[in-house]
Design a protein around this motif. Sequence first.
Motif, short mmCIF file in Angstrom:
data_model
loop_
_atom_site.label_atom_id
_atom_site.label_comp_id
_atom_site.label_asym_id
_atom_site.label_seq_id
_atom_site.Cartn_x
_atom_site.Cartn_y
_atom_site.Cartn_z
N UNK A 187 0.82 -1.18 0.09
CA UNK A 187 0.03 -0.18 0.00
C UNK A 187 1.00 1.28 0.11
N UNK A 188 2.08 1.15 0.74
CA UNK A 188 2.76 2.41 0.75
C UNK A 188 3.64 2.80 -0.49
N UNK A 189 3.88 1.35 -1.26
CA UNK A 189 4.60 1.74 -2.47
C UNK A 189 3.71 2.15 -3.42
N UNK A 190 2.48 1.70 -3.40
CA UNK A 190 1.30 2.37 -4.29
C UNK A 190 1.13 3.78 -4.11
N UNK A 191 1.32 4.08 -2.79
CA UNK A 191 0.85 5.70 -2.29
C UNK A 191 2.14 6.49 -2.84
N UNK A 192 3.24 5.91 -2.74
CA UNK A 192 4.38 6.67 -3.16
C UNK A 192 4.46 6.81 -4.73
N UNK A 193 4.14 5.81 -5.48
CA UNK A 193 4.20 5.84 -7.05
C UNK A 193 3.02 6.94 -7.48
N UNK A 194 1.74 6.95 -6.77
CA UNK A 194 0.83 7.91 -7.10
C UNK A 194 1.62 9.56 -6.80
N UNK A 195 2.19 9.62 -5.63
CA UNK A 195 2.69 10.80 -5.19
C UNK A 195 4.04 11.25 -6.15
N UNK A 196 4.81 10.30 -6.69
CA UNK A 196 5.85 10.55 -7.56
C UNK A 196 5.19 10.94 -8.80
N UNK A 197 4.26 10.36 -9.36
CA UNK A 197 3.60 10.63 -10.76
C UNK A 197 3.31 12.17 -10.55
N UNK A 198 2.50 12.60 -9.64
CA UNK A 198 1.84 13.78 -9.70
C UNK A 198 2.96 14.99 -9.38
N UNK A 199 3.84 14.43 -8.52
CA UNK A 199 5.19 15.24 -8.39
C UNK A 199 5.85 15.78 -9.53
N UNK A 200 6.01 14.41 -10.33
CA UNK A 200 6.84 14.91 -11.41
C UNK A 200 5.93 15.66 -12.85
N UNK A 201 4.80 15.16 -12.73
CA UNK A 201 3.97 15.75 -13.87
C UNK A 201 3.24 16.84 -13.63
N UNK A 202 2.50 16.78 -12.24
CA UNK A 202 1.54 18.02 -12.04
C UNK A 202 0.28 17.68 -12.77
N UNK A 203 -0.80 17.85 -12.30
CA UNK A 203 -2.13 17.82 -12.79
C UNK A 203 -2.31 18.56 -14.08
N UNK A 204 -1.83 19.57 -14.10
CA UNK A 204 -2.02 20.49 -15.27
C UNK A 204 -1.24 20.06 -16.43
N UNK A 256 -9.90 3.93 4.64
CA UNK A 256 -9.01 2.72 4.74
C UNK A 256 -7.43 3.15 4.77
N UNK A 257 -6.73 2.18 5.33
CA UNK A 257 -5.03 2.55 5.59
C UNK A 257 -4.44 2.68 4.42
N UNK A 258 -3.42 3.63 4.28
CA UNK A 258 -2.68 4.04 3.33
C UNK A 258 -1.15 3.71 3.27
N UNK A 259 -0.93 2.68 4.26
CA UNK A 259 0.53 2.09 4.49
C UNK A 259 0.91 2.73 5.60
N UNK A 260 2.14 3.35 5.68
CA UNK A 260 2.69 4.11 6.73
C UNK A 260 2.59 5.60 6.89
N UNK A 261 2.65 6.32 5.79
CA UNK A 261 2.60 7.62 5.35
C UNK A 261 1.56 8.23 4.34
N UNK A 282 0.58 10.28 1.58
CA UNK A 282 1.49 11.24 0.66
C UNK A 282 0.28 12.31 -0.31
N UNK A 283 -0.86 11.68 -0.37
CA UNK A 283 -1.65 12.24 -1.54
C UNK A 283 -3.13 12.42 -0.71
N UNK A 285 -7.05 12.84 -5.05
CA UNK A 285 -5.94 12.71 -6.06
C UNK A 285 -5.84 11.29 -6.23
N UNK A 286 -5.73 10.21 -4.89
CA UNK A 286 -5.63 8.84 -5.03
C UNK A 286 -6.97 8.22 -6.09
N UNK A 287 -8.19 8.64 -5.70
CA UNK A 287 -9.34 8.26 -6.66
C UNK A 287 -9.03 8.65 -8.00
#
Length: 218
Positions: free
Chosen positions: A99-116, A179-184, A186-187, A191-193
């Motif tokens: 779950x945490x790896x999943x959360x980190x991957x979403x955060x990395x995508x949005x950080x690198x790309x940005x919604x716009x 529902x739990x998001x892992x340990x941290x 980040x989004x 954004x997750x949905x």
Amino acid sequence: MKKAAAKRKESLVEPQSPAPNPYAMAVLTAVLAGLFAVIGGYFTSAFQARHAIAQKQLEYRVAAYSSLLDKTNLNNAQAISQILNIGQMADHIATDGEIQAFEDRIADLLKKQGTHDLYLQLSADLNLFRLHGSGRAQRTCDDLLKALMLRDFEIDWKIYPPDVGEYHEKWKTALENGTAYGWEERVSSDERLMVITMAKLTQLLIRQLKEEIHGAAV
């Protein structure tokens, strides 16, 4: 009396029609033949034109589909490949670490790309489908961009296979219930949905494209 009878007999005989003029018949036949040739040529040309246009549209569609499929390589840095990768993770997460790896991957995508920037890139990648794709593919592209704009409530899930709408509803309910998001975390839940919905629609779009390309090749 004989003269009167002869006159009556002559009056009963029908006058014979003059024989048709051979020259006039030849001219009429030639005119009709030419007219039918013109009409036949018109319909043949119209059919050939429609066939050529349909063939060209099919070529454009297959080229557009192939271009997008090339970008779905999971080792590719394209946004579409990253979204598909996240979708695969979402289908199999179970432990806190996953779950945490999943959360980190979403955060990395949005950080690198940005919604716009993500919207601009996906709009460019999907633009050919909006021009040459099937109606089904066009709707999926439009809904994918709606999800990115946090407008998933505008999507008509009834037009998709039941498992697609159920998948979206399952995640929406899980996120609303905390529902739990892992340990941290980040989004945000929105954004997750958003990313999860985009991933599911992208998976569906790829499946549709493969089916349509296969159908065109048969």
